[in-house]
Design an enzyme around this catalytic site. Structure first.
Site, PDB file in Angstrom:
ATOM      1  N   CYS A   1       0.864  -1.415   0.103  1.00  0.00           N
ATOM      2  CA  CYS A   1       0.171  -0.046   0.045  1.00  0.00           C
ATOM      3  C   CYS A   1       0.733   1.410   0.046  1.00  0.00           C
ATOM      4  O   CYS A   1       1.904   1.259   0.637  1.00  0.00           O
ATOM      5  CB  CYS A   1      -0.945   0.133   1.177  1.00  0.00           C
ATOM      6  SG  CYS A   1      -2.093  -1.261   1.329  1.00  0.00           S
TER       7      CYS A   1
ATOM      8  N   GLU B   1       1.860  -3.981  -5.718  1.00  0.00           N
ATOM      9  CA  GLU B   1       0.839  -4.961  -5.563  1.00  0.00           C
ATOM     10  C   GLU B   1      -0.286  -4.330  -6.574  1.00  0.00           C
ATOM     11  O   GLU B   1      -0.687  -3.237  -6.389  1.00  0.00           O
ATOM     12  CB  GLU B   1       0.326  -5.156  -4.250  1.00  0.00           C
ATOM     13  CG  GLU B   1      -0.172  -6.422  -3.936  1.00  0.00           C
ATOM     14  CD  GLU B   1      -0.310  -6.751  -2.413  1.00  0.00           C
ATOM     15  OE1 GLU B   1      -1.626  -6.692  -2.010  1.00  0.00           O
ATOM     16  OE2 GLU B   1       0.678  -6.996  -1.890  1.00  0.00           O
TER      17      GLU B   1
END
Length: 420
Positions: free
Chosen positions: A275, A309
């Site tokens: 994140c 990601e």
């Protein structure tokens, strides 16, 4: 009669707050204001959820309303989900057991509105509560000198959700319900920077590495804060497998957080970012690009090809695409200017190794820039003067960059460290 027809799932044009523009939206939930009037929580179709908001009946164009279609596979509305959860809880309590503690089941009603209550659980990752988390539950936060309006739901304690402002300590990220509580906390809080190890410092910019196991409380508070601005973030409490890299800005009062990114200690896909967030109060200052650049610097030191990601958020994709484009062009221009070959010969794999980027990210960037062309049976890269000139203007505006010489960090082999 029209108000009775306005149920959750209805779609109709809605006038956005503080504008004259009507946008097609869907009713997600309803509540009563202090005067007894009904307010409607609207999600604007094909718009990001951070634009969702409460509106009044006068802002709805009911003449163009479309009732929800009856569909057994349609997810339950937040109100229906809440009723289902409450019925289940009552059933469990009447049978002599409860899945929630007494403190968890209590909620503090707001003085201004009838609250939309989110059920308390140990973790809010359960699919049965996905509909409830569609509604923003925090009105405003104050951290340091900045006040920010949250974009999404975050599982803060229920007693804080009805407050007009939540106050957050800018150093330890502890959340408090009033200014007096914050002032008392500041007398006790001894932190003037994030916990963990300072691994980078240049001028007034520092980066701290924080272990999610060793600094669990800070990591959990950071995740709660990040969830206010990240829609797809699901990590709240299990922070042990993650490392957090917090970027700060220094002044005479301490080192203040401007953004962060997290990464797994052991990633099977070699992701270098799980994140990433720049606080809204510090956006459009270049910190997002610095965080991305720093994540690839760590990948370079580790000797790996890194990639964030997937999937990326809309703002995340814009930031990464901008960084990838500038980085790829910078490498290609430098290679062409310093190469003795005519024409210069550079493969995709060599480009990946030089940039520490995954092959898929490099190819997608080259395609986005329209640099790949098929010529005489092979693929070639074509750089034109206009693109090079645009790149140079863009790079001239970048005043701050990550300096690899200022990094003091040695990667760890987490696979040999048991449970971290």
């Amino acid at each position: 009669k029209t108000k009775l027809l306005l149920v959750e799932g209805c779609r109709l044009p809605v006038q956005k707050n503080n504008t004259d523009e009507y946008i097609h939206g869907e009713i997600v939930a309803k509540r009563q204001d202090p005067k007894g009037e009904t307010e409607y929580y609207i999600h604007y179709i094909d718009y990001n959820k951070r634009l969702d908001e409460w509106v009044t009946f006068n802002q709805l164009d009911v003449e163009k309303m479309k009732l929800p279609q009856s569909n057994k596979n349609r997810p339950l509305s937040p109100t229906a989900l809440l009723n289902k959860v409450n019925r289940k809880r009552k059933h469990e309590e009447t049978n002599g057991y409860s899945t929630h503690s007494e403190s968890e089941s209590e909620s503090t009603p707001t003085n201004n509105h009838t609250p939309v209550i989110i059920p308390s659980t140990g973790s809010l990752n359960q699919n049965s509560y996905d509909g409830l988390t569609r509604i923003k539950n925090i009105q405003m936060i104050e951290i340091g000198k900045a006040r920010m309006t949250p974009w999404y739901f975050s599982p803060y304690p229920q007693e804080l959700c009805g407050l007009p402002i939540i106050y957050i300590c800018e150093f330890c990220l502890k959340y408090l319900k009033s200014v007096k509580c914050l002032e008392r906390h500041k007398l006790k809080c001894k932190l003037y920077h994030p916990p963990g190890n300072e691994i980078y410092r240049k001028n007034n910019i520092s980066v701290f590495e924080i272990d999610g196991r060793k600094n669990k409380t800070y990591a959990q508070n950071l995740c709660l804060l990040a969830k206010l601005f990240l829609d797809h973030k699901t990590l709240y409490y299990d922070t042990d497998p993650f490392l957090f890299y917090v970027m700060t800005e220094y002044d005479e009062n301490g080192l203040h957080m401007v953004g962060y990114f997290s990464k797994e200690k052991e990633s099977s896909e070699d992701y270098n970012v799980a994140c990433i967030l720049t606080l809204p109060s510090h956006q459009k200052k270049g910190y997002g690009r610095l965080l991305i650049e720093f994540s690839y610097l760590l990948s370079r030191v580790e000797g790996k090809l890194g990639s964030p990601e997937k999937p990326l958020s809309d703002l995340g994709l814009l930031s990464y695409r901008s960084y990838w484009s500038n980085t790829v062009l910078e490498m290609l221009v430098s290679y062409v200017e310093n190469s003795n070959e005519s024409p210069p010969n550079l493969t995709i794999l060599e480009l990946c190794d030089r940039l520490c980027m995954k092959k898929d990210d490099v190819i997608s960037t080259l395609q986005h820039l329209n640099l790949i062309h098929y010529y005489k049976g092979q693929y070639i890269l074509c750089l034109n003067e206009q693109l090079i000139e645009q790149h140079r203007k863009s790079m001239s505006r970048r005043k701050v960059r990550i300096d690899p010489k200022c990094l003091q960090w040695t990667p760890k082999d987490w696979s040999k460290r048991g449970k971290w």
